[in-house]
Scaffold this active site. Structure first.
Site, PDB file in Angstrom:
ATOM      1  N   VAL A  60     -15.483 -30.792  16.991  1.00  0.00           N
ATOM      2  CA  VAL A  60     -14.732 -30.983  15.746  1.00  0.00           C
ATOM      3  C   VAL A  60     -13.233 -31.125  16.025  1.00  0.00           C
ATOM      4  CG1 VAL A  60     -14.054 -29.894  13.568  1.00  0.00           C
ATOM      5  CG2 VAL A  60     -16.446 -29.875  14.282  1.00  0.00           C
ATOM      6  N   GLU A  61     -12.724 -30.321  16.936  1.00  0.00           N
ATOM      7  CA  GLU A  61     -11.284 -30.326  17.197  1.00  0.00           C
ATOM      8  C   GLU A  61     -10.812 -31.615  17.868  1.00  0.00           C
ATOM      9  OE1 GLU A  61      -9.072 -28.385  16.100  1.00  0.00           O
ATOM     10  OE2 GLU A  61     -10.003 -26.471  15.666  1.00  0.00           O
TER      11      GLU A  61
END
Length: 187
Positions: A60-61
């Site tokens: 996600v990051e």
């Protein structure tokens, strides 16, 4: 007629090849790859954190791309804020690394991010949903929400998280976590 027969043969070959490919491999790993498995595995064992959670947060990051820096200044694969990284380095008593190294060195960033997740897990009694929210919004915000009763910290009430960005973040991390645990038999 010969042209039509060639198309049918090619179509059958393509379908056969595709069927063999999908049946003989775990083709979902193409859509949900995990990079830096050894680093994630090693640091997850050291800090007793679920490696699939670490992988989901990295996905996600930064989608496993090194050298990233967010508009807010978060750095590296796990997008650690510089102040958080400095604090974590001091608290974890890890070898001192520069912020530039944390930005570009996957293993160092994964180790520090995993240590930080372990710290959050202790603060929130292993509540994975609260840990994910705290990783994004900060533990102070999550503690405030829990104390005020604006969110109860449960997975089923993620929609009640007061900050939309954090709410969406938790949903995305949870999605990738679920995919990884379903696709990969072990880490």
């Amino acid at each position: 007629m010969s042209w039509l027969r060639k198309k049918r043969v090619l179509l059958l070959l393509f379908i056969g090849f595709t069927a063999i490919l999908f049946l003989s491999t775990n083709w979902m790993t193409w859509f949900y790859p995990i990079h830096y498995k050894e680093d994630i595995r090693r640091h997850s064992i050291t800090y007793e954190i679920d490696p699939f959670l670490v992988a989901a947060i990295i996905r996600v990051e930064t989608n496993f791309k090194t050298g990233r820096e967010s508009k807010k200044g978060a750095i590296g694969l796990m997008q650690l804020m510089p102040d958080t990284a400095k604090w974590a380095l001091e608290m974890a008593k890890l070898p001192d690394v520069s912020l530039e190294e944390l930005k570009h060195e996957p293993s160092a960033n994964i180790e520090l991010g995993t240590w930080y997740l372990s710290s959050l897990s202790r603060q929130f009694d292993g509540n994975r949903t609260a840990v994910i929210a705290a990783y994004n919004a900060g533990p102070g915000n999550v503690k405030k929400w829990l104390e005020e009763g604006s969110w109860d910290g449960m997975e089923g009430t993620v929609k009640d998280i007061p900050i939309g960005e954090t709410r969406h973040y938790v949903q995305r991390v949870k999605h990738y976590y679920d995919q990884y645990t379903e696709i990969y038999n072990e880490f």
